[in-house]
Design a protein around this motif. Structure first.
Motif, mmCIF file in Angstrom:
data_model
loop_
_atom_site.group_PDB
_atom_site.id
_atom_site.type_symbol
_atom_site.label_atom_id
_atom_site.label_comp_id
_atom_site.label_asym_id
_atom_site.label_seq_id
_atom_site.Cartn_x
_atom_site.Cartn_y
_atom_site.Cartn_z
ATOM 1 N N LEU A 29 54.151 23.194 45.763
ATOM 2 C CA LEU A 29 52.818 23.027 45.177
ATOM 3 C C LEU A 29 51.746 23.589 46.111
ATOM 4 O O LEU A 29 50.789 24.225 45.664
ATOM 5 N N THR A 32 51.470 27.507 45.911
ATOM 6 C CA THR A 32 50.753 28.036 44.747
ATOM 7 C C THR A 32 49.271 27.721 44.823
ATOM 8 O O THR A 32 48.440 28.559 44.473
ATOM 9 N N LEU A 33 48.945 26.521 45.313
ATOM 10 C CA LEU A 33 47.521 26.165 45.387
ATOM 11 C C LEU A 33 46.801 27.047 46.400
ATOM 12 O O LEU A 33 45.675 27.486 46.174
ATOM 13 N N THR A 35 47.652 30.064 47.277
ATOM 14 C CA THR A 35 47.498 31.401 46.703
ATOM 15 C C THR A 35 46.319 31.437 45.738
ATOM 16 O O THR A 35 45.605 32.437 45.668
ATOM 17 N N MET A 36 46.102 30.339 45.020
ATOM 18 C CA MET A 36 45.016 30.341 44.043
ATOM 19 C C MET A 36 43.653 30.456 44.720
ATOM 20 O O MET A 36 42.725 31.034 44.162
ATOM 21 N N SER A 40 42.827 37.596 44.687
ATOM 22 C CA SER A 40 44.007 38.183 44.063
ATOM 23 C C SER A 40 44.165 39.628 44.541
ATOM 24 O O SER A 40 43.218 40.254 44.998
ATOM 25 N N VAL A 41 45.386 40.106 44.427
ATOM 26 C CA VAL A 41 45.676 41.454 44.939
ATOM 27 C C VAL A 41 45.573 42.502 43.837
ATOM 28 O O VAL A 41 45.807 43.677 44.085
ATOM 29 N N THR A 42 45.198 42.098 42.653
ATOM 30 C CA THR A 42 45.144 43.038 41.534
ATOM 31 C C THR A 42 44.153 44.163 41.823
ATOM 32 O O THR A 42 43.044 43.912 42.285
ATOM 33 N N HIS A 44 41.678 46.669 40.275
ATOM 34 C CA HIS A 44 40.964 46.786 38.994
ATOM 35 C C HIS A 44 40.742 48.246 38.684
ATOM 36 O O HIS A 44 39.609 48.708 38.643
ATOM 37 N N PRO A 46 40.782 50.926 36.285
ATOM 38 C CA PRO A 46 39.827 51.773 35.547
ATOM 39 C C PRO A 46 38.381 51.394 35.844
ATOM 40 O O PRO A 46 37.498 52.224 35.719
ATOM 41 N N ASP A 47 38.156 50.144 36.235
ATOM 42 C CA ASP A 47 36.795 49.722 36.561
ATOM 43 C C ASP A 47 36.412 50.108 37.983
ATOM 44 O O ASP A 47 35.273 50.468 38.247
#
Lengths: 243, 319
Positions: A29, A32-33, A35-36, A40-42, A44, A46-47
């Motif tokens: 637990l 995950t907490l 990491t939240m 985030s490693v996303t 973006h 096209p933006d």
């Protein structure tokens, strides 16, 4: 039901120190907490445009002023995606009574990026620095035939070729610089020579004849050859700087 | 109680039923994404993908409604409604605030709520049986096994609270609630919540739907809106379970300024529990079918019995 417990419990034992029952669950637990709460490693994409490393292989630009139609790139290309057409033109003699010169004129230079596998061999093999990597990558097409970039389009990509990244702090000095310095030293020595002649006694003049000079000059033979490379090397950088 | 009052209450319950599961679903999208280092939906609706579930609903509505050739048509088509509607009915009996802030006071509220929640699982059973598909059947059987195993500890844990309060009415339980019930009933609360998770077939107890092994179990053959109803039932179930746990074990509307803001407390506690449901899903891998059974019979049932014994002893000592 009895089966799973033997293969389940030993996996906990080797983990060492005795742990509170359920501590593994709490740890899960916590992970995950944690990491939240982090970013985030996303990407973006096209933006937000990605920050590409300087040597990214996006598209190949053609600096056609440097191209001599030697065909090395087309011949080395593993999947034969470079198309070159040329013809020979005869130049009138530069001096009266001289011989006419012939030279290659580029008619077509095209790279089919639908075939290209971005190996970069054409760029490595080009002896005249006419091909460059550009990090631009957004040239998807709805028709596969449009992926064959003709010479004008390849020339346009040249404006997107970035300046080469600086060398690492402990890197070896580029041979262009060494060659240029050698040439400069030589020039300085030639200019200093008349002054030495004036200062030194006349008998010193015999030793500094052409034969005497030729020995220190010996190693500069390859240096002279690389000096020609050096002439086009800085050219490469200026080109990048223009974009 | 006049007609307008009844209509108003039903409308409020319906609105909560339509809205809260979507909020939980969206929260799951985003919380799960961030727990995995992603950002989740970002485009639908413009601001951080808030309308993702609306877009999903539109997509589901456009899909063809297919009933397999060998399926038991009537049962197959009825199953999603059976899965979804009980949660709507349960919501009527859950008190949101003090006094009459409840859809309908049911005297045997605890039993009513638990019984109707159990009906919801029948939807999966019906779908699993009627689909004429081996994966659906497997899922349905697992659902049945899970229902049998977890209904008991859930009931025992709820019975403990009912014993403590001396009433089966949900508002009555809340009226009797004191803050020290929190540590007193904590074991029962954990058992109730865990068992509820298992009944909802939420991870880590999602072996009956296990998409990676029996391709969504009982829902394998469902398409379009009926499949969406099953999904909606899952989120409605989360809302109902969280609200019930909040009411039975966390004191519902009790809290500072409970007089006016009681309903806020209920919603906050429900939201926190719903977050825990999502959190557990992200953190834990799926339990195997036999592990699920073992947790129920060797851990939860004894714990629930222990809680009942504890409740009885404390009750006797107080009196």
């Amino acid at each position: 039901m009895a089966g799973p417990s033997p293969d389940h419990r030993p996996s906990r034992k080797p983990s060492g120190r005795p742990s509170f029952p359920g501590s593994g669950l709490a740890k899960g637990l916590a992970v995950t907490l944690r990491t939240m709460t982090r970013r985030s490693v996303t990407a973006h994409y096209p933006d937000v445009q990605p920050e590409l490393p300087p040597r990214s292989r996006g598209v190949i630009g053609l600096f056609e002023e440097n191209c001599t139609v030697c065909m090395l790139c087309a011949r080395e290309c593993p999947d034969w995606c470079i198309y070159i057409d040329s013809h020979k033109e005869t130049m009138p003699a530069a001096t009266p009574g001289g011989r006419e010169r012939s030279r290659n004129v580029l008619d077509r230079f095209a790279i089919d990026f639908a075939l290209c596998m971005y190996c970069g061999i054409c760029i490595d093999v080009c002896p005249f620095d006419a091909l460059f990597w550009s990090p631009e990558f957004e040239y998807a097409e709805t028709d596969i035939r449009d992926l064959t970039h003709e010479r004008d389009k390849l020339r346009e990509w040249m404006w997107t070729v970035p300046e080469p990244p600086p060398l690492d702090p402990a890197a070896e000095e580029p041979k262009e610089l060494g060659a240029a310095r050698k040439a400069a030293d030589k020039l300085a020595a030639q200019q200093a020579e008349p002054e030495q002649q004036q200062a030194a006694a006349p008998d010193g003049q015999d030793r500094s004849g052409p034969e005497g000079r030729s020995q220190p000059e010996g190693p500069s033979g390859p240096g002279g050859a690389s000096g020609q490379d050096g002439a086009s090397g800085p050219d490469k950088r200026e080109q990048g700087g223009d974009s | 109680m006049d007609v307008v009052d009844v209509l108003w209450r039903l409308l409020a319950v319906l609105l909560a039923f339509l809205l809260l599961p979507l909020i939980v679903g969206q929260a799951e999208h985003k919380a799960m994404a961030h727990m995995q280092g992603r950002v989740g939906p970002m485009y639908a609706g413009g601001f951080h993908g808030w309308a993702q579930l609306v877009a999903d609903g539109v997509k589901f509505a456009q899909k063809e409604d297919i009933v397999p050739g060998g399926a038991d048509r009537r049962v197959f088509q009825l199953a999603p409604a059976i899965a979804l509607l009980p949660y709507l009915i349960v919501l009527i009996a859950i008190p949101v605030g003090d006094g009459d802030q409840v859809g309908q006071v049911v005297d045997a509220g605890v039993f009513f709520v638990l019984a109707v929640m159990g009906v919801g699982v029948l939807g999966s059973l019906m779908g699993g049986w009627a689909s004429a598909n081996k994966f659906s059947l497997l899922g349905g059987l697992r659902t049945a096994a899970q229902l049998l195993a977890y209904e008991l500890p859930m009931l025992l844990a709820a019975a403990s609270v009912a014993m403590a309060a001396g009433t089966l009415s949900l508002p009555g339980i809340l009226d009797a609630w004191q803050w020290w019930w929190l540590p007193w009933q904590i074991i029962g609360g954990l058992v109730f919540f865990t068992a509820g998770l298992a009944e909802l077939q939420r991870p880590p107890f999602d072996a009956p739907v296990a998409d990676s092994e029996i391709i969504f179990g009982a829902y394998t053959e469902y398409t379009g809106l009926r499949f969406a109803l099953f999904l909606l039932a899952e989120y409605a179930g989360i809302v109902v379970l969280s609200a019930l746990t909040a009411v039975l074990f966390l004191g519902g509307w009790h809290g500072p300024a409970a007089g006016e803001l009681g309903w806020v407390w209920t919603l906050l506690k429900t939201a926190a529990l719903a977050f825990v449901v999502i959190w557990l899903r992200v953190s834990y891998p799926r339990l195997r079918e036999d592990q699920i059974q073992r947790v129920a019979w060797t851990v939860l049932v004894p714990l629930a019995l222990l809680q009942i014994a504890l409740t009885g002893v404390v009750k006797v000592v107080i009196q």
